[in-house]
Design a protein around this motif. Structure first.
Motif, PDB file in Angstrom:
ATOM      1  N   ASP A 271       0.837  -1.214   0.000  1.00 16.81           N
ATOM      2  CA  ASP A 271       0.000   0.000   0.000  1.00 16.81           C
ATOM      3  C   ASP A 271       0.866   1.256   0.000  1.00 16.81           C
ATOM      4  O   ASP A 271       0.569   2.239  -0.694  1.00 16.81           O
ATOM      5  CB  ASP A 271      -0.944  -0.004   1.201  1.00 16.81           C
ATOM      6  CG  ASP A 271      -2.082  -0.998   1.036  1.00 16.81           C
ATOM      7  OD1 ASP A 271      -2.594  -1.127  -0.091  1.00 16.81           O
ATOM      8  OD2 ASP A 271      -2.442  -1.656   2.029  1.00 16.81           O
ATOM      9  N   GLN A 272       1.927   1.225   0.770  1.00 17.33           N
ATOM     10  CA  GLN A 272       2.844   2.359   0.796  1.00 17.33           C
ATOM     11  C   GLN A 272       3.520   2.544  -0.565  1.00 17.33           C
ATOM     12  O   GLN A 272       3.737   3.674  -1.018  1.00 17.33           O
ATOM     13  CB  GLN A 272       3.892   2.142   1.882  1.00 17.33           C
ATOM     14  CG  GLN A 272       4.897   3.278   2.019  1.00 17.33           C
ATOM     15  CD  GLN A 272       5.940   3.004   3.094  1.00 17.33           C
ATOM     16  OE1 GLN A 272       5.859   2.004   3.807  1.00 17.33           O
ATOM     17  NE2 GLN A 272       6.926   3.877   3.197  1.00 17.33           N
ATOM     18  N   GLN A 273       3.826   1.407  -1.229  1.00 15.99           N
ATOM     19  CA  GLN A 273       4.499   1.471  -2.527  1.00 15.99           C
ATOM     20  C   GLN A 273       3.613   2.081  -3.609  1.00 15.99           C
ATOM     21  O   GLN A 273       4.113   2.543  -4.638  1.00 15.99           O
ATOM     22  CB  GLN A 273       4.956   0.075  -2.949  1.00 15.99           C
ATOM     23  CG  GLN A 273       6.049  -0.519  -2.087  1.00 15.99           C
ATOM     24  CD  GLN A 273       7.426   0.039  -2.406  1.00 15.99           C
ATOM     25  OE1 GLN A 273       7.566   1.003  -3.161  1.00 15.99           O
ATOM     26  NE2 GLN A 273       8.464  -0.552  -1.835  1.00 15.99           N
ATOM     27  N   LYS A 280       8.750   2.275 -12.628  1.00 14.87           N
ATOM     28  CA  LYS A 280       8.626   0.821 -12.723  1.00 14.87           C
ATOM     29  C   LYS A 280       7.589   0.303 -11.724  1.00 14.87           C
ATOM     30  O   LYS A 280       6.781  -0.576 -12.053  1.00 14.87           O
ATOM     31  CB  LYS A 280       9.975   0.148 -12.470  1.00 14.87           C
ATOM     32  CG  LYS A 280      11.017   0.384 -13.555  1.00 14.87           C
ATOM     33  CD  LYS A 280      12.297  -0.374 -13.231  1.00 14.87           C
ATOM     34  CE  LYS A 280      13.331  -0.181 -14.336  1.00 14.87           C
ATOM     35  NZ  LYS A 280      14.601  -0.901 -14.033  1.00 14.87           N
ATOM     36  N   ILE A 281       7.625   0.846 -10.518  1.00 17.06           N
ATOM     37  CA  ILE A 281       6.668   0.429  -9.493  1.00 17.06           C
ATOM     38  C   ILE A 281       5.266   0.913  -9.832  1.00 17.06           C
ATOM     39  O   ILE A 281       4.278   0.185  -9.654  1.00 17.06           O
ATOM     40  CB  ILE A 281       7.118   0.939  -8.110  1.00 17.06           C
ATOM     41  CG1 ILE A 281       8.406   0.227  -7.684  1.00 17.06           C
ATOM     42  CG2 ILE A 281       6.022   0.729  -7.060  1.00 17.06           C
ATOM     43  CD1 ILE A 281       8.982   0.698  -6.369  1.00 17.06           C
ATOM     44  N   GLN A 282       5.153   2.121 -10.372  1.00 17.46           N
ATOM     45  CA  GLN A 282       3.844   2.637 -10.775  1.00 17.46           C
ATOM     46  C   GLN A 282       3.209   1.756 -11.836  1.00 17.46           C
ATOM     47  O   GLN A 282       2.014   1.438 -11.766  1.00 17.46           O
ATOM     48  CB  GLN A 282       3.996   4.072 -11.295  1.00 17.46           C
ATOM     49  CG  GLN A 282       4.310   5.095 -10.221  1.00 17.46           C
ATOM     50  CD  GLN A 282       4.450   6.493 -10.793  1.00 17.46           C
ATOM     51  OE1 GLN A 282       4.638   6.681 -11.995  1.00 17.46           O
ATOM     52  NE2 GLN A 282       4.367   7.500  -9.926  1.00 17.46           N
ATOM     53  N   PRO A 344      13.285 -11.620 -13.101  1.00 12.46           N
ATOM     54  CA  PRO A 344      12.077 -10.854 -13.396  1.00 12.46           C
ATOM     55  C   PRO A 344      12.118 -10.270 -14.797  1.00 12.46           C
ATOM     56  O   PRO A 344      13.157  -9.758 -15.252  1.00 12.46           O
ATOM     57  CB  PRO A 344      12.099  -9.754 -12.344  1.00 12.46           C
ATOM     58  CG  PRO A 344      13.564  -9.524 -12.087  1.00 12.46           C
ATOM     59  CD  PRO A 344      14.225 -10.874 -12.219  1.00 12.46           C
ATOM     60  N   LEU A 345      10.985 -10.314 -15.491  1.00 10.82           N
ATOM     61  CA  LEU A 345      10.875  -9.717 -16.813  1.00 10.82           C
ATOM     62  C   LEU A 345      10.365  -8.277 -16.701  1.00 10.82           C
ATOM     63  O   LEU A 345      10.084  -7.786 -15.603  1.00 10.82           O
ATOM     64  CB  LEU A 345       9.950 -10.563 -17.691  1.00 10.82           C
ATOM     65  CG  LEU A 345      10.404 -11.998 -17.924  1.00 10.82           C
ATOM     66  CD1 LEU A 345       9.460 -12.705 -18.894  1.00 10.82           C
ATOM     67  CD2 LEU A 345      11.835 -12.058 -18.449  1.00 10.82           C
ATOM     68  N   VAL A 346      10.245  -7.619 -17.839  1.00 11.00           N
ATOM     69  CA  VAL A 346       9.896  -6.193 -17.857  1.00 11.00           C
ATOM     70  C   VAL A 346       8.382  -6.021 -17.905  1.00 11.00           C
ATOM     71  O   VAL A 346       7.709  -6.566 -18.790  1.00 11.00           O
ATOM     72  CB  VAL A 346      10.533  -5.491 -19.071  1.00 11.00           C
ATOM     73  CG1 VAL A 346      10.139  -4.020 -19.111  1.00 11.00           C
ATOM     74  CG2 VAL A 346      12.065  -5.630 -19.015  1.00 11.00           C
ATOM     75  N   PHE A 347       7.839  -5.244 -16.989  1.00 10.74           N
ATOM     76  CA  PHE A 347       6.399  -5.014 -16.897  1.00 10.74           C
ATOM     77  C   PHE A 347       6.026  -3.709 -17.619  1.00 10.74           C
ATOM     78  O   PHE A 347       5.632  -2.727 -17.008  1.00 10.74           O
ATOM     79  CB  PHE A 347       5.950  -4.976 -15.439  1.00 10.74           C
ATOM     80  CG  PHE A 347       5.685  -6.338 -14.859  1.00 10.74           C
ATOM     81  CD1 PHE A 347       4.384  -6.743 -14.553  1.00 10.74           C
ATOM     82  CD2 PHE A 347       6.711  -7.218 -14.637  1.00 10.74           C
ATOM     83  CE1 PHE A 347       4.129  -8.001 -14.031  1.00 10.74           C
ATOM     84  CE2 PHE A 347       6.471  -8.486 -14.118  1.00 10.74           C
ATOM     85  CZ  PHE A 347       5.183  -8.875 -13.827  1.00 10.74           C
TER      86      PHE A 347
END
Length: 348
Positions: A271-273, A280-282, A344-347
């Motif tokens: 939730d904080q993230q 990338k996180i967005q 991990p791959l690219v989102f």
């Protein structure tokens, strides 16, 4: 749910349909293209499961399914429905599992199944591996065996329909060991036979052997696990050929677990993230739309997976790692940046 473990019981399709209150699925390419629509219309995802492999897929004392493979399947249910409880589990023996998937009795098979060429070419599409493993032998330490080459003439308990049949045959031929396989059609029967003394050794995935040693023996220290061939195998969820739409969701649902750990996103901080300014996180959490639309699911599908299930490291630790009774080291199942094989791959 009634376990399906003996040849004299009704076929898995009949038992699964009765237990779950659904009709039998149509099969073939046309039916495969409708997998996602069928799942949504049915209201839940059908997952193949083991008949009691603690740590990977087994019901607890309250009947709640738990394990690494269970959480892998729940992640897919979250992606489709936004709810991890929309996954149901059908217990399958080794010989039943591939047929159950190919004929449509289940939607996905996240059940400690090795990715092999013939299985892939024979009608299955494998997703990214959710566990890297090697075959091992479980035997009494008092036998003094520390290497496969010392096992000449040994009797081996093993499950039919698994790659361990090939492993035993190859080892016996390569090292002239005259190994004597004793076959059983399900995991509980195989383990029971070994612990009752019918075989000198039990062969399986090393993690499954560690589980058996930790949960089914009075004195785990009396038993040793030695590598069988020394070769690693990739255990991966699989779906039927012919439905790329559903296949994409299965692949990226598991990738979400890996990517979340790589990005430092956990069940506790997700939730904080959401407030992070990291693009990338967005994109990963759906704050920046596009990924959900590409897959035909909710934009917050990855957020929902982490919120309800956690990241890969969390599900590993609680099911088979440091926070579980099994306490397996992650080894090759670490993130690539930590020296493992989980990449991990690219989102976007």
């Amino acid at each position: 749910m009634t376990a399906i473990s003996r040849p004299d019981r009704p076929s898995v399709s009949v038992v699964a349909a009765i237990a779950l209150g659904i009709g039998l699925s149509a099969t073939g390419p046309a039916a495969a293209q409708q997998t996602l629509d069928q799942i949504r219309q049915r209201g839940f995802l059908l997952c193949g499961a083991s008949q009691g492999n603690v740590g990977f897929s087994a019901p607890d004392e309250k009947g709640v399914w738990k394990g690494l493979d269970v959480d892998t399947c729940r992640a897919i249910a979250v992606a489709i429905f936004g709810d991890k409880e929309k996954a149901r589990f059908v217990p399958l023996s080794g010989p039943q599992r591939l047929t159950a998937l190919q004929t449509g009795e289940i939607d996905v098979l996240p059940r400690t199944t090795t990715w092999t060429l013939r299985r892939d070419a024979g009608g299955l599409n494998f997703s990214f591996p959710n566990y890297y493993e090697y075959d091992g032998f479980l035997l009494l330490k008092k036998l003094g065996v520390t290497d496969t080459k010392q096992m000449k003439g040994a009797s081996i308990c093993l499950q039919t329909g698994s790659t361990t049949e090939v492993t035993v045959a190859d080892l016996s031929r390569e090292y002239k060991l005259d190994l004597k396989p004793i076959l059983f059609d399900n995991v509980p029967a195989t383990r029971q036979a070994f612990f009752s003394g019918r075989c000198d050794a039990l062969i399986s995935d090393a993690s499954a052997l560690a589980t058996a040693r930790a949960t089914q023996t009075k004195n785990p220290d009396d038993y040793a696990i030695i590598p069988a061939s020394g070769h690693y195998e990739a255990l991966a969820p699989s779906v039927r050929h012919g439905d790329d739409r559903f296949y994409d969701i299965v692949k990226w649902s598991f990738q979400a677990l890996i990517a979340a750990e790589d990005l430092g996103i956990s069940q506790a901080n997700v939730d904080q993230q959401l407030k992070s300014e990291n693009p990338k996180i967005q994109r990963f959490l759906g704050a920046e739309p596009g990924n959900g639309q590409a897959l035909g699911i909710d934009e917050k599908w990855a957020y929902n997976i982490v919120k309800q299930i956690g990241n890969y490291g969390e599900i590993f630790d609680r099911n088979i790692g440091k926070d579980s009774p099994i306490k397996l080291d992650r080894g090759p199942n670490k993130l690539h940046k930590d020296g493992g094989l989980m990449f991990p791959l690219v989102f976007n």
